[in-house]
Design an enzyme around this catalytic site. Structure first.
Site, PDB file in Angstrom:
ATOM      1  N   ASP A  20      17.402  -3.811  -1.820  1.00  0.00           N
ATOM      2  CA  ASP A  20      17.891  -3.079  -0.655  1.00  0.00           C
ATOM      3  C   ASP A  20      17.540  -1.652  -1.009  1.00  0.00           C
ATOM      4  O   ASP A  20      18.161  -1.068  -1.908  1.00  0.00           O
ATOM      5  CB  ASP A  20      19.409  -3.272  -0.518  1.00  0.00           C
ATOM      6  CG  ASP A  20      19.970  -2.500   0.662  1.00  0.00           C
ATOM      7  OD1 ASP A  20      19.623  -1.312   0.795  1.00  0.00           O
ATOM      8  OD2 ASP A  20      20.752  -3.068   1.446  1.00  0.00           O
ATOM      9  N   HIS A  21      16.518  -1.088  -0.386  1.00  0.00           N
ATOM     10  CA  HIS A  21      15.980   0.157  -0.953  1.00  0.00           C
ATOM     11  C   HIS A  21      17.005   1.302  -0.913  1.00  0.00           C
ATOM     12  O   HIS A  21      16.867   2.278  -1.636  1.00  0.00           O
ATOM     13  CB  HIS A  21      14.646   0.543  -0.305  1.00  0.00           C
ATOM     14  CG  HIS A  21      14.768   1.226   1.014  1.00  0.00           C
ATOM     15  ND1 HIS A  21      14.930   0.543   2.185  1.00  0.00           N
ATOM     16  CD2 HIS A  21      14.760   2.537   1.352  1.00  0.00           C
ATOM     17  CE1 HIS A  21      15.011   1.405   3.185  1.00  0.00           C
ATOM     18  NE2 HIS A  21      14.904   2.621   2.708  1.00  0.00           N
ATOM     19  N   LYS A  29       0.815  -1.219   0.000  1.00  0.00           N
ATOM     20  CA  LYS A  29       0.000   0.000   0.000  1.00  0.00           C
ATOM     21  C   LYS A  29       0.846   1.266   0.000  1.00  0.00           C
ATOM     22  O   LYS A  29       0.568   2.217  -0.716  1.00  0.00           O
ATOM     23  CB  LYS A  29      -0.878   0.021   1.251  1.00  0.00           C
ATOM     24  CG  LYS A  29      -2.020  -0.953   1.169  1.00  0.00           C
ATOM     25  CD  LYS A  29      -2.886  -0.835   2.408  1.00  0.00           C
ATOM     26  CE  LYS A  29      -3.754  -2.058   2.541  1.00  0.00           C
ATOM     27  NZ  LYS A  29      -4.083  -2.399   3.911  1.00  0.00           N
ATOM     28  N   HIS A  80      21.940  -2.092   4.513  1.00  0.00           N
ATOM     29  CA  HIS A  80      22.007  -0.700   4.035  1.00  0.00           C
ATOM     30  C   HIS A  80      23.379  -0.059   4.274  1.00  0.00           C
ATOM     31  O   HIS A  80      23.936   0.591   3.395  1.00  0.00           O
ATOM     32  CB  HIS A  80      20.962   0.165   4.730  1.00  0.00           C
ATOM     33  CG  HIS A  80      19.549  -0.309   4.566  1.00  0.00           C
ATOM     34  ND1 HIS A  80      19.093  -0.924   3.429  1.00  0.00           N
ATOM     35  CD2 HIS A  80      18.478  -0.248   5.409  1.00  0.00           C
ATOM     36  CE1 HIS A  80      17.809  -1.216   3.565  1.00  0.00           C
ATOM     37  NE2 HIS A  80      17.413  -0.826   4.761  1.00  0.00           N
ATOM     38  N   ASP A 127      18.917  -5.197  10.761  1.00  0.00           N
ATOM     39  CA  ASP A 127      17.913  -4.359  10.102  1.00  0.00           C
ATOM     40  C   ASP A 127      18.567  -3.306   9.204  1.00  0.00           C
ATOM     41  O   ASP A 127      18.044  -2.975   8.144  1.00  0.00           O
ATOM     42  CB  ASP A 127      17.050  -3.679  11.178  1.00  0.00           C
ATOM     43  CG  ASP A 127      15.924  -2.871  10.591  1.00  0.00           C
ATOM     44  OD1 ASP A 127      15.206  -3.421   9.725  1.00  0.00           O
ATOM     45  OD2 ASP A 127      15.761  -1.686  10.971  1.00  0.00           O
ATOM     46  N   ARG A 157      -4.431 -13.727   1.616  1.00  0.00           N
ATOM     47  CA  ARG A 157      -5.189 -14.799   2.257  1.00  0.00           C
ATOM     48  C   ARG A 157      -6.691 -14.502   2.301  1.00  0.00           C
ATOM     49  O   ARG A 157      -7.522 -15.365   2.259  1.00  0.00           O
ATOM     50  CB  ARG A 157      -4.656 -14.993   3.677  1.00  0.00           C
ATOM     51  CG  ARG A 157      -4.315 -16.431   3.958  1.00  0.00           C
ATOM     52  CD  ARG A 157      -3.651 -16.593   5.288  1.00  0.00           C
ATOM     53  NE  ARG A 157      -2.686 -15.519   5.554  1.00  0.00           N
ATOM     54  CZ  ARG A 157      -2.029 -15.388   6.693  1.00  0.00           C
ATOM     55  NH1 ARG A 157      -2.225 -16.219   7.672  1.00  0.00           N
ATOM     56  NH2 ARG A 157      -1.158 -14.398   6.883  1.00  0.00           N
TER      57      ARG A 157
HETATM   58  C1  BG6 Z   1      14.339  -0.230   6.613  1.00  0.00           C
HETATM   59  C2  BG6 Z   1      14.417  -0.689   8.033  1.00  0.00           C
HETATM   60  O1  BG6 Z   1      14.975  -1.145   5.770  1.00  0.00           O
HETATM   61  O2  BG6 Z   1      14.954   1.036   6.501  1.00  0.00           O
HETATM   62  C3  BG6 Z   1      13.751   0.317   8.946  1.00  0.00           C
HETATM   63  O3  BG6 Z   1      13.797  -1.954   8.163  1.00  0.00           O
HETATM   64  C4  BG6 Z   1      14.335   1.695   8.735  1.00  0.00           C
HETATM   65  O4  BG6 Z   1      13.871  -0.069  10.299  1.00  0.00           O
HETATM   66  C5  BG6 Z   1      14.349   2.057   7.250  1.00  0.00           C
HETATM   67  O5  BG6 Z   1      13.538   2.610   9.447  1.00  0.00           O
HETATM   68  C6  BG6 Z   1      15.100   3.344   7.030  1.00  0.00           C
HETATM   69  O6  BG6 Z   1      14.978   3.751   5.695  1.00  0.00           O
HETATM   70  P1  BG6 Z   1      15.105   5.260   5.259  1.00  0.00           P
HETATM   71  O7  BG6 Z   1      14.998   5.228   3.777  1.00  0.00           O
HETATM   72  O8  BG6 Z   1      13.999   6.015   5.926  1.00  0.00           O
HETATM   73  O9  BG6 Z   1      16.459   5.752   5.758  1.00  0.00           O
END
Ligand code: BG6
Length: 477
Positions: free
Chosen positions: A179-180, A17, A241, A236, A44
Site C-alpha cells: 500500500d504505497h 517503468k 490508503h 481505490d 507477453r
Molecule cells: C493510487 C490510486 O493507489 O493512489 C490512484 O490507485 C491515486 O487513483 C493514487 O491517484 C494517489 O497516490 P498519491 O501518492 O499521489 O496520493
C-alpha cells in the site's frame, strides 16, 4: 543483505517503468541492492535481453529521480537484467522460467532467494501464484517472497478467497502487500509525530475535538476507466490508503516496534472502529461523482463523459465519512475522512483540532503530500497566513533528510525481509469488513450520488456532514 533474484511479472508495464525501475536504480546508486542482484523481467511480448535493457534505460532517463544519470552507471545496473516471454496461463512458460532463474543463480553463484513481484492486474494474482507453486519455482533452498499491489480483492468475500488461494503457495510471512501510502516517510512517522506533538507542554492537557484526514486529488480517472469504474473512490483509496492513514495515526507506537506489534496495534484500531450498519451508512457516508468543471484554468469533462466510462455510471469518485474509534482515548473524537478525484487541489493532510473556547482554534497539521511538514497553527478559518504558526520543537530528524520515494523504501524493505510497512492480512480483512456495509448500500442504491463540479472540494453534503457536529473542513479556500 542476502543475494536475491527479482522476478518481475508485468516488466513492460507502466508501473514498472514509472516506479519500480527508478526505485531499483536509486537503490543501486545508494548501494542498497543485494550483491549479485539479478532481475528477470517477464512479459507477453517477445523481447531480447538487450532490447529489454534498452527499454529500462529509457524509463530511467525519463522517470529516475537520481542525479546520477551517467550512462556507465546505468549500464552497470542494467547488466543484472534479463527478459523472458511468459504467458500467465501457460504452465510450460513457468518451467522455462525456472530454468532461466536457476541458470542465472548458478552463473552468479548465489543462494536461490527469490522475490516474485506481481506488477499486473489483481485478476492475475491467483493464477500466477498457483503456477509459481506448480512449476517448483517456489521450492528452492532459499527464501521466497511474493509482492503484490492493492487492490487486494473487490469486497470482503473476494479478498478472503484471494488470500486463501495465495496461501496455497505462500504463507502470510512471505506475502508483502504494497500500500504505497505506507511507504511515505511521513506516514511511517505519524503515530510518533502525533505522540510527540501531544507531549509539547502547551498541548499536554488539551483534548482533541476532531480529526480530519483528507486526500484530495486534481487528477481524474485518466486512462484507467476499466479498473476505476468498478472500483470507485471507496475501493481505490478509502478501503486501503485512507484506513491505513487512520491506523497509522491512531496507534501509539513504542519506540522500537516489531512487525508483530505494529500489526497487533493496527488490528486493535480496526477492531475498535464502530461498525456501520446500512442505516448508519446513510448518516455517516457521503458519496459523490465529479461533473464537468474548471480546474486550474482548464475545462474538464464530467466523469460519465470520460472515455471508457459506462453510460450513466453510478461509480463514486468521492467519499466522505464520519468514523468513531471506541477506545478510551478516541471515543469522544469524531474522525472525518474524505478523498476524491478532480478536486480543487492536490493535498494529503491530517488536521487535529483541539477543544477551545472562542473563534480561534488550535490545530495540529500534518502535511503528507505534496509537501511534508508538521506544525501547530492558531486559526479562525484555516485561511490565514501562518504568522501564528508554531512549529513543533521536537521535529523528527527525518524531516531534514531527502524524502525518499515510497517504492524505494518498500522494495528495499521487501528485499531485506522487513514487513512492518506492508499491509498485513488481518488488517486488510478488518478493513473490508468495515467497508462492506457501505459497498452493500452503494450497490442497493441506498445512498444518493451527489454530483460535484470538478475543481471544487466535493459535494456540499460533505460540508454538512461536519456542520451538524459543529465543525468544518479546514483549508478549503
Ligand atoms: C493510487 C490510486 O493507489 O493512489 C490512484 O490507485 C491515486 O487513483 C493514487 O491517484 C494517489 O497516490 P498519491 O501518492 O499521489 O496520493
Amino acid at each position: 543483505m542476502e543475494p536475491a533474484t527479482f522476478v518481475l511479472f508485468g516488466a513492460t508495464g507502466d508501473l514498472a517503468k514509472r516506479k519500480i525501475y527508478p526505485a531499483l536504480f536509486q537503490l543501486f546508486v545508494d548501494q542498497k541492492l543485494p550483491p549479485s542482484f539479478s532481475l528477470i523481467g517477464l512479459g507477453r511480448r517477445g523481447l531480447s535481453h538487450e532490447s529489454f535493457q534498452a527499454n529500462v534505460e529509457q524509463s530511467l532517463i525519463t522517470f529516475s529521480r537520481s542525479e546520477v544519470k551517467d550512462a556507465d552507471v546505468m549500464k552497470k545496473f542494467l547488466r543484472a537484467f534479463r527478459y523472458h516471454v511468459l504467458d500467465i496461463d501457460r504452465k510450460e512458460d513457468y518451467t522455462k522460467l525456472l530454468r532461466l532463474v536457476e541458470e542465472r543463480e548458478n552463473e552468479l553463484n548465489i543462494t536461490p532467494n527469490r522475490m516474485f513481484y506481481l506488477s499486473v492486474g489483481p485478476e492475475f494474482f491467483e493464477t500466477i501464484a498457483a503456477n509459481i507453486h506448480e512449476s517448483g519455482l517456489d521450492s528452492a533452498n532459499g527464501w521466497k517472497r511474493l509482492v503484490i499491489e492493492k487492490p487486494f480483492g473487490h469486497d470482503l468475500s473476494s479478498a478472503r478467497q484471494l488470500n486463501t488461494k495465495l496461501n496455497q503457495a505462500f504463507n502470510e510471512t512471505e506475502i508483502y502487500r504494497i500500500d504505497h501510502y505506507l511507504g511515505k516517510p511521513m506516514v511511517q512517522q505519524i503515530g510518533h509525530l502525533l505522540h510527540s506533538a501531544l507531549s509539547e507542554q502547551e498541548y499536554r492537557t488539551r483534548k482533541i475535538a476532531s480529526v480530519q484526514i483528507t486526500a484530495n486529488e486534481v487528477l481524474g480517472v485518466e486512462e484507467r476507466a476499466g479498473y476505476y469504474d468498478h472500483a470507485g473512490a471507496i475501493r481505490d483509496m478509502f478501503q486501503n490508503h485512507m484506513l491505513q492513514l487512520l491506523m497509522m495515526l491512531t496507534i501509539e507506537l513504542p519506540n522500537r516496534s516489531s512487525v508483530e506489534e505494529v500489526g497487533k496495534l493496527k488490528r486493535n484500531v480496526m477492531k475498535a472502529l464502530k461498525p456501520l450498519n446500512k442505516t448508519d451508512v446513510t448518516h455517516h457516508i457521503i458519496r459523490g461523482q465529479y461533473g464537468a468543471g474548471e480546474i486550474q484554468g482548464e475545462q474538464v469533462v464530467g466523469y460519465t463523459d470520460e472515455p471508457g466510462i459506462e453510460l450513466g455510471s453510478h461509480n463514486d469518485t468521492f467519499i466522505a465519512a464520519r468514523l468513531q474509534i471506541n477506545d478510551p482515548f478516541w471515543k469522544d473524537t469524531p474522525i472525518y475522512i474524505r478523498t476524491g478525484k478532480r478536486l480543487k487541489e492536490k493535498a494529503t493532510r491530517i488536521v487535529i483540532e483541539f477543544n477551545s473556547e472562542g473563534p480561534l482554534k488550535d490545530l495540529l497539521i500534518i502535511e503528507i503530500g505534496p509537501n511534508e511538514r508538521i506544525f501547530f497553527q492558531r486559526s479562525q478559518s484555516g485561511m490565514e497566513n501562518s504568522d501564528v504558526e508554531i512549529p513543533i520543537r521536537s521535529q523528527h530528524s527525518f524531516m531534514k533528510e531527502v524524502v525518499k520515494d515510497a517504492y524505494e523504501i518498500l522494495i528495499h524493505d521487501a528485499l531485506i525481509g522487513d514487513k512492518t510497512y506492508f499491509a498485513h492480512w488481518d488488517e486488510v480483512e478488518l478493513s473490508w469488513e468495515w467497508v462492506q456495509p457501505i459497498l452493500d448500500a452503494y450497490r442497493e442504491n441506498l445512498l444518493p450520488l451527489h454530483i460535484y463540479p470538478a475543481g471544487t472540494y466535493g459535494p456540499s453534503e460533505s460540508d454538512k456532514l461536519l456542520e451538524i457536529d459543529g465543525f468544518h473542513w479546514w483549508f478549503d479556500a
